[in-house]
Every structure is written in C-alpha cells, then in structure tokens.
Write a protein that holds these residues in place. Structure first.
Motif, mmCIF file in Angstrom:
data_model
loop_
_atom_site.group_PDB
_atom_site.id
_atom_site.type_symbol
_atom_site.label_atom_id
_atom_site.label_comp_id
_atom_site.label_asym_id
_atom_site.label_seq_id
_atom_site.Cartn_x
_atom_site.Cartn_y
_atom_site.Cartn_z
ATOM 1 N N ASP A 44 50.686 54.835 37.750
ATOM 2 C CA ASP A 44 49.033 53.855 38.246
ATOM 3 C C ASP A 44 49.809 52.745 38.323
ATOM 4 O OD1 ASP A 44 47.531 56.028 38.983
ATOM 5 O OD2 ASP A 44 47.099 55.845 37.501
ATOM 6 N N MET A 45 49.773 51.811 37.218
ATOM 7 C CA MET A 45 49.990 50.639 36.753
ATOM 8 C C MET A 45 50.791 49.897 38.015
ATOM 9 S SD MET A 45 48.666 48.858 34.459
ATOM 10 C CE MET A 45 48.405 49.279 32.577
ATOM 11 N N HIS A 46 52.876 50.306 37.865
ATOM 12 C CA HIS A 46 52.891 50.325 38.975
ATOM 13 C C HIS A 46 52.715 50.232 40.782
ATOM 14 C CE1 HIS A 46 56.423 51.709 36.123
ATOM 15 N NE2 HIS A 46 56.047 50.423 35.903
ATOM 16 N N ILE A 47 51.645 50.816 40.928
ATOM 17 C CA ILE A 47 51.034 51.375 41.900
ATOM 18 C C ILE A 47 49.817 49.645 41.886
ATOM 19 C CG2 ILE A 47 48.787 51.375 43.524
ATOM 20 C CD1 ILE A 47 49.474 55.291 42.475
ATOM 21 N N ILE A 48 49.823 49.344 40.856
ATOM 22 C CA ILE A 48 48.951 48.504 40.693
ATOM 23 C C ILE A 48 48.909 46.797 41.147
ATOM 24 C CG2 ILE A 48 47.941 46.872 38.816
ATOM 25 C CD1 ILE A 48 45.849 49.151 38.071
ATOM 26 N N GLU A 49 50.363 46.881 40.681
ATOM 27 C CA GLU A 49 52.369 46.091 40.484
ATOM 28 C C GLU A 49 52.511 45.436 41.887
ATOM 29 O OE1 GLU A 49 56.118 44.332 38.786
ATOM 30 O OE2 GLU A 49 55.736 47.095 39.527
ATOM 31 N N ALA A 50 51.884 46.885 43.378
ATOM 32 C CA ALA A 50 52.678 46.951 43.900
ATOM 33 C C ALA A 50 51.816 46.408 45.077
ATOM 34 C CB ALA A 50 52.831 48.543 44.338
ATOM 35 N N VAL A 51 50.091 46.649 44.403
ATOM 36 C CA VAL A 51 48.797 45.856 45.627
ATOM 37 C C VAL A 51 49.050 44.630 45.405
ATOM 38 C CG1 VAL A 51 46.493 45.708 45.377
ATOM 39 C CG2 VAL A 51 47.566 48.375 45.216
ATOM 40 N N GLY A 52 49.178 43.709 43.996
ATOM 41 C CA GLY A 52 49.609 42.393 43.656
ATOM 42 C C GLY A 52 48.065 41.584 43.452
ATOM 43 N N LYS A 53 48.720 40.478 43.123
ATOM 44 C CA LYS A 53 47.015 40.051 43.054
ATOM 45 C C LYS A 53 47.092 38.669 43.657
ATOM 46 C CE LYS A 53 50.205 37.142 39.853
ATOM 47 N NZ LYS A 53 49.687 36.426 38.372
ATOM 48 N N LYS A 75 45.801 59.034 48.268
ATOM 49 C CA LYS A 75 44.783 60.379 47.155
ATOM 50 C C LYS A 75 44.794 59.274 45.600
ATOM 51 C CE LYS A 75 46.298 64.543 48.894
ATOM 52 N NZ LYS A 75 44.988 65.298 49.319
ATOM 53 N N LEU A 76 46.353 58.711 45.690
ATOM 54 C CA LEU A 76 46.248 57.894 44.584
ATOM 55 C C LEU A 76 44.907 57.039 44.162
ATOM 56 C CD1 LEU A 76 50.205 57.672 43.797
ATOM 57 C CD2 LEU A 76 49.473 59.340 42.800
ATOM 58 N N MET A 77 44.950 55.954 45.070
ATOM 59 C CA MET A 77 43.958 54.693 45.759
ATOM 60 C C MET A 77 42.712 55.218 45.512
ATOM 61 S SD MET A 77 44.974 51.753 45.972
ATOM 62 C CE MET A 77 46.793 51.127 46.220
ATOM 63 N N GLY A 84 37.615 51.652 39.547
ATOM 64 C CA GLY A 84 37.730 50.556 39.138
ATOM 65 C C GLY A 84 38.501 49.467 39.114
ATOM 66 N N TYR A 85 39.545 50.246 39.474
ATOM 67 C CA TYR A 85 40.728 48.921 39.098
ATOM 68 C C TYR A 85 41.152 48.538 41.060
ATOM 69 C CZ TYR A 85 42.102 50.659 34.927
ATOM 70 O OH TYR A 85 42.240 50.730 33.783
ATOM 71 N N VAL A 86 40.906 48.968 41.612
ATOM 72 C CA VAL A 86 41.470 48.845 43.406
ATOM 73 C C VAL A 86 39.941 48.560 44.548
ATOM 74 C CG1 VAL A 86 43.609 49.232 43.252
ATOM 75 C CG2 VAL A 86 42.350 51.004 44.697
ATOM 76 N N ASP A 87 39.788 47.595 45.075
ATOM 77 C CA ASP A 87 39.048 47.932 46.182
ATOM 78 C C ASP A 87 39.571 47.937 47.574
ATOM 79 O OD1 ASP A 87 36.524 47.072 45.296
ATOM 80 O OD2 ASP A 87 37.026 45.034 44.503
ATOM 81 N N ARG A 88 38.999 48.565 48.475
ATOM 82 C CA ARG A 88 39.887 48.793 49.463
ATOM 83 C C ARG A 88 38.573 47.850 50.704
ATOM 84 N NH1 ARG A 88 42.041 55.218 49.169
ATOM 85 N NH2 ARG A 88 39.302 55.392 47.858
ATOM 86 N N GLU A 89 38.817 47.862 51.754
ATOM 87 C CA GLU A 89 38.508 47.639 53.105
ATOM 88 C C GLU A 89 39.258 47.824 54.071
ATOM 89 O OE1 GLU A 89 36.741 43.151 54.741
ATOM 90 O OE2 GLU A 89 36.817 43.258 52.036
ATOM 91 N N ARG A 90 38.173 48.300 55.393
ATOM 92 C CA ARG A 90 38.617 48.430 56.491
ATOM 93 C C ARG A 90 38.683 46.385 57.186
ATOM 94 N NH1 ARG A 90 39.519 53.578 58.299
ATOM 95 N NH2 ARG A 90 38.300 54.553 57.344
ATOM 96 N N GLU A 104 38.595 42.850 39.295
ATOM 97 C CA GLU A 104 39.165 42.310 38.210
ATOM 98 C C GLU A 104 39.778 42.444 36.998
ATOM 99 O OE1 GLU A 104 40.063 39.200 35.987
ATOM 100 O OE2 GLU A 104 38.608 38.444 37.798
ATOM 101 N N LYS A 105 39.640 44.274 36.570
ATOM 102 C CA LYS A 105 39.978 45.250 35.782
ATOM 103 C C LYS A 105 41.339 44.787 36.121
ATOM 104 C CE LYS A 105 39.031 49.543 33.823
ATOM 105 N NZ LYS A 105 38.186 50.755 33.914
ATOM 106 N N GLY A 106 41.893 46.163 37.411
ATOM 107 C CA GLY A 106 43.026 45.675 38.370
ATOM 108 C C GLY A 106 43.518 44.998 37.702
ATOM 109 N N ARG A 107 43.420 43.429 37.986
ATOM 110 C CA ARG A 107 43.633 41.635 37.756
ATOM 111 C C ARG A 107 44.215 41.927 36.294
ATOM 112 N NH1 ARG A 107 43.767 37.950 42.038
ATOM 113 N NH2 ARG A 107 42.186 38.784 43.717
ATOM 114 N N ARG A 108 43.713 42.691 34.776
ATOM 115 C CA ARG A 108 44.015 42.145 33.449
ATOM 116 C C ARG A 108 44.754 43.782 33.334
ATOM 117 N NH1 ARG A 108 37.958 43.285 33.551
ATOM 118 N NH2 ARG A 108 38.568 44.388 32.361
ATOM 119 N N ALA A 109 45.245 44.972 34.282
ATOM 120 C CA ALA A 109 45.912 45.845 34.648
ATOM 121 C C ALA A 109 47.167 45.091 34.439
ATOM 122 C CB ALA A 109 46.034 46.847 35.052
#
Length: 153
Positions: A44-53, A75-77, A84-90, A104-109
């Motif tokens: 999950d941390m690597h997914i967060i890294e790929a999303v980026g800040k 599924k992972l998202m 509470g780590y990522v937000d999704r928007e169309r 914000e939680k995702g940015r801390r991770a």
C-alpha cells in the motif's frame, strides 16, 4: 596445514544480494508500518508513493507506474480510500477518467516512506568517494537493467 577456502567474488555478490533483498522487504515493513500506519501494508505504501504528493494522477497512470491493471488498482484504491489515504474524483471533461490524490493521512504515509528511502540512500553513500558513488550507481543500474530484461522476456 589446511587453508580455509574463501568465497569467491561471485559467491560474495550472490550472498549480499540475497540478504539485501530479504532485508529490504523485512526492514522496510518494520520501519514503515508504525502504529499510525498499522492499517496498511508496504505494498500500500508503494501505491501511495506512485500516487505521489503533487497534482492528482489518473488511475491508468498509477496502474502503469505499478505495472498492474486498472482493475487490480481499483480494488487496492477502494481499500486505501476507505482507510482515508486517498481521494478519488471523476474527470471534469471526461467522466470516465478517475483521478486519485493523497489525503493528509496519505501525505504523512508518503513522507514516512520517502524519509525511509532518503535515510537508506544517505547511509549507503556515507563515506564513499565521488568515484565510488559513480560505480555504485553504475552497478545498481546494471542490476536494474537485468531485472527489466528478464521481466519483459
């Protein structure tokens, strides 16, 4: 008098690589999955890294970065969104495109993961000359190239 057989360079390199891969996975998990982030995995941390800040990325862009399908990423998202780590928007122009960004939680991770890697690199380079650092970069690039070639084969 019997002489002790010392391992050759190939054996030493092999032993170091095996230990290194094992240690990176185990130590990364121990260092990253703190009480604050106990609800996610290193994957999950690597997914967060790929999303980026930075600005939001499309799901297809993140999937390509991770070399997984958008279906798998969805599924992972779902799980990361619920936690509470990522937000999704169309997309505004094309509603079929889904953009993801870190909360914000995702940015801390993300910062925790980034700090782990920065500290690891600083320690690795500590005491190396500029030439030794260049050789290290070259050797790691060759190893990466090998893995990319066998992955694509």
């Amino acid at each position: 008098m019997e002489t002790e057989k010392r391992p050759g360079t190939d054996e030493v390199i092999n032993e170091l690589l095996v230990k290194l891969f094992k240690n990176i996975m185990e130590i990364e998990e121990r260092c990253l999955i703190t009480p604050e982030f106990k609800d996610i995995s290193v994957n999950d941390m690597h997914i967060i890294e790929a999303v980026g800040k930075e600005e939001p990325k499309s799901m297809s862009t993140v999937a390509k970065l991770l070399s997984i399908t958008t279906g798998t990423l969805t599924k992972l998202m779902d799980a990361l969104s619920e936690k509470g780590y990522v937000d999704r928007e169309r997309g505004k122009k094309d509603k079929r495109i889904v953009f993801v960004s870190l909360t914000e939680k995702g940015r801390r991770a993300y910062a925790r993961h980034e700090n782990f890697h920065r500290t690891m690199i600083e320690h690795m380079k500590d005491g190396l000359s500029e030439n030794e650092t260049t050789v290290l970069v070259y050797a790691l690039a060759k190893l990466n190239d090998y893995f990319n070639r066998i992955y694509k084969a």
